[in-house]
Design a protein around this motif. Structure first.
Motif, PDB file in Angstrom:
ATOM      1  N   GLU A 177      -1.039   1.491   1.594  1.00 52.28           N
ATOM      2  CA  GLU A 177      -1.656   1.228   2.899  1.00 52.28           C
ATOM      3  C   GLU A 177      -2.273  -0.155   2.974  1.00 52.28           C
ATOM      4  N   ASP A 178      -2.717  -0.696   1.842  1.00 53.62           N
ATOM      5  CA  ASP A 178      -3.320  -2.037   1.857  1.00 53.62           C
ATOM      6  C   ASP A 178      -2.275  -3.144   1.758  1.00 53.62           C
ATOM      7  N   GLY A 179      -0.977  -2.773   1.739  1.00 52.44           N
ATOM      8  CA  GLY A 179       0.089  -3.755   1.711  1.00 52.44           C
ATOM      9  C   GLY A 179       0.550  -4.165   0.329  1.00 52.44           C
ATOM     10  N   THR A 180      -0.139  -3.742  -0.723  1.00 51.46           N
ATOM     11  CA  THR A 180       0.316  -4.039  -2.072  1.00 51.46           C
ATOM     12  C   THR A 180       1.420  -3.060  -2.472  1.00 51.46           C
ATOM     13  N   LEU A 181       2.111  -3.408  -3.547  1.00 49.61           N
ATOM     14  CA  LEU A 181       3.213  -2.598  -4.047  1.00 49.61           C
ATOM     15  C   LEU A 181       2.790  -1.846  -5.301  1.00 49.61           C
ATOM     16  N   THR A 182       3.413  -0.707  -5.522  1.00 55.80           N
ATOM     17  CA  THR A 182       3.229   0.013  -6.777  1.00 55.80           C
ATOM     18  C   THR A 182       4.469  -0.175  -7.639  1.00 55.80           C
ATOM     19  N   THR A 183       4.275  -0.027  -8.943  1.00 50.99           N
ATOM     20  CA  THR A 183       5.435  -0.058  -9.829  1.00 50.99           C
ATOM     21  C   THR A 183       6.227   1.239  -9.712  1.00 50.99           C
ATOM     22  N   ALA A 184       5.593   2.284  -9.161  1.00 48.39           N
ATOM     23  CA  ALA A 184       6.298   3.530  -8.882  1.00 48.39           C
ATOM     24  C   ALA A 184       7.277   3.304  -7.735  1.00 48.39           C
ATOM     25  N   THR A 185       8.314   4.132  -7.675  1.00 48.64           N
ATOM     26  CA  THR A 185       9.347   3.963  -6.665  1.00 48.64           C
ATOM     27  C   THR A 185       9.572   5.268  -5.908  1.00 48.64           C
ATOM     28  N   PHE A 261       1.563  -6.764  -6.467  1.00 49.22           N
ATOM     29  CA  PHE A 261       1.489  -5.400  -6.962  1.00 49.22           C
ATOM     30  C   PHE A 261       0.031  -4.984  -7.089  1.00 49.22           C
ATOM     31  N   GLU A 262      -0.209  -3.684  -7.101  1.00 43.77           N
ATOM     32  CA  GLU A 262      -1.577  -3.177  -7.154  1.00 43.77           C
ATOM     33  C   GLU A 262      -2.308  -3.582  -8.425  1.00 43.77           C
ATOM     34  N   ASP A 263      -1.544  -3.868  -9.492  1.00 39.60           N
ATOM     35  CA  ASP A 263      -2.169  -4.289 -10.745  1.00 39.60           C
ATOM     36  C   ASP A 263      -2.130  -5.806 -10.930  1.00 39.60           C
ATOM     37  N   SER A 264      -1.906  -6.558  -9.849  1.00 36.19           N
ATOM     38  CA  SER A 264      -1.860  -8.023  -9.923  1.00 36.19           C
ATOM     39  C   SER A 264      -3.160  -8.585 -10.500  1.00 36.19           C
ATOM     40  N   ASP A 265      -3.032  -9.658 -11.295  1.00 37.62           N
ATOM     41  CA  ASP A 265      -4.230 -10.322 -11.821  1.00 37.62           C
ATOM     42  C   ASP A 265      -4.839 -11.289 -10.823  1.00 37.62           C
ATOM     43  N   GLY A 266      -4.207 -11.432  -9.641  1.00 31.85           N
ATOM     44  CA  GLY A 266      -4.772 -12.259  -8.593  1.00 31.85           C
ATOM     45  C   GLY A 266      -4.552 -13.748  -8.748  1.00 31.85           C
TER      46      GLY A 266
END
Length: 292
Positions: A177-185, A261-266
Motif C-alpha cells: 500500500e505504501d508503494g514499496t515492493l516485497t521480495t514475495a511474489t 523494496f520494503e527492505d531497502s537501505d534507503g
C-alpha cells in the motif's frame, strides 16, 4: 501546449508538460491508441519516469549523505518547465536541464532530452541523459504509456490479452500500500506459455512487476479484432503492466530499475537496476511502439 508530427501512416501528439505522448492515431483507420486521461479514473497518458520509478521507501532517499524526497515517478512527470528543444518533419525533442528547482529533489547536474520519432507505423521514444557534473550520477529510467482497451468500442475488456515474445513463467512482485515492493511474489495467470489475459480483476492489487522476463517485446491483441499494437523494449531490464481496476486501458511499461523494496537501505545508488553515469558522459535508451 501540445505538439504534433505525422507521416503517411500515423500522427502523434505530445504534451509539453511532462513530455507525455497524449495521442497516437492510425491515419488509415482514424483509431486513437492512447488512453485519453479521464481524470475521474487516471489523469495521465504516458508519464516519463526519471530519476525514479514508483515510490521511495518512506518517501526519501540518501544521496551523498543527504536526504532527498523525490516525487513518485520522478521530476519529469507533470513538469511544466520542459522546453521544446527541436521539431522537424518526423520528430519532436523536449529538454529539461538541472536547476535549483530540480536540485531540491535530485541534486545532480544533468541534461535530459526525450525525442519522439515517427517512422512508418512506428513511434520510437529516445531518452538521452547527460551528466554535466564532475562525479558519477545515478538514476532509474522508465516509460509508462497507457493504451486504450478496448480499441474497438464494443469489444469487452477481457477479450484482450498480451502476447509475449517468449514463453514466460514469471511471478509478479507484490506492491504494498505504501508503494514499496516485497521480495514475495504473486502468481500470474499465464496461458499457453506466453499469453497474459487482461481483466480488470488482474489489477485489483496494483501493477504486475516483472524483473526476470525472457521477452523483450509484447503485442496487445484482441480476440475479436486480432493484433493491435506492439511494444519493443530491448535493453530495458524490467517491465510493469498496470491499469486502474476501473480503467479502460493497459500500461506497458519498460523500466530500468524498480521502486524501493520494503527492505531497502534507503541509499539511492544501491537501488536495484540503478544506472551509474560517469561525469561528462551520456546515456541513451529507447523503446518502440508499432501500430499493427
Amino acid at each position: 501546449m501540445r505538439h504534433s508530427v505525422e507521416n503517411h501512416r500515423i500522427r502523434i501528439t505530445v504534451d509539453q508538460v511532462g513530455a507525455e505522448l497524449s495521442s497516437l492515431v492510425n491515419l488509415d483507420s482514424g483509431k486513437e491508441y492512447m488512453w485519453q486521461a479521464d481524470p475521474a479514473v487516471w489523469g495521465s497518458h504516458a508519464p516519463v519516469l526519471f530519476p525514479i520509478i514508483g515510490k521511495l521507501k518512506n518517501g526519501t532517499t540518501e544521496i551523498n549523505g543527504e536526504q532527498f524526497a523525490i516525487t513518485k515517478h520522478g521530476i519529469i512527470r507533470n513538469n511544466e518547465n520542459l522546453e521544446l528543444y527541436s521539431q522537424s518533419d518526423d520528430r519532436i525533442t523536449f529538454r529539461l536541464s538541472s536547476s535549483e528547482k530540480t536540485k531540491e529533489e535530485y541534486p545532480y547536474d544533468f541534461d535530459f532530452r526525450i525525442t519522439f520519432r515517427v517512422r512508418n507505423e512506428h513511434v520510437i521514444i529516445y531518452h538521452e541523459v547527460q551528466n554535466l557534473g564532475t562525479e558519477p550520477m545515478y538514476f532509474c529510467l522508465g516509460g509508462h504509456p497507457a493504451f486504450r482497451v478496448p480499441l474497438h468500442d464494443h469489444d469487452p475488456y477481457d477479450a484482450h490479452f498480451l502476447r509475449f515474445e517468449h514463453d514466460e513463467t514469471s511471478a509478479s512482485h507484490i506492491v504494498k500500500e505504501d508503494g514499496t515492493l516485497t521480495t514475495a511474489t504473486r502468481p500470474v495467470p499465464w496461458e499457453k506459455g506466453n499469453i497474459l489475459p487482461l481483466s480488470h480483476e488482474l489489477f485489483a492489487n496494483d501493477a504486475l512487476v516483472f524483473r526476470d522476463l525472457n521477452s523483450r517485446s509484447v503485442v496487445l491483441e484482441s480476440k475479436i479484432n486480432g493484433p493491435l499494437l506492439k511494444v519493443d523494449y530491448a535493453g530495458w531490464t524490467h517491465l510493469g503492466v498496470w491499469a486502474k481496476p476501473n480503467g479502460n486501458f493497459v500500461c506497458i511499461e519498460p523500466w530500468i530499475g524498480l521502486a524501493d523494496f520494503e527492505d531497502s537501505d534507503g541509499v539511492f545508488k544501491n537501488k536495484e537496476g540503478i544506472i551509474e553515469l560517469a561525469a561528462n558522459e551520456s546515456y541513451v535508451m529507447s523503446y518502440d511502439i508499432k501500430v499493427l
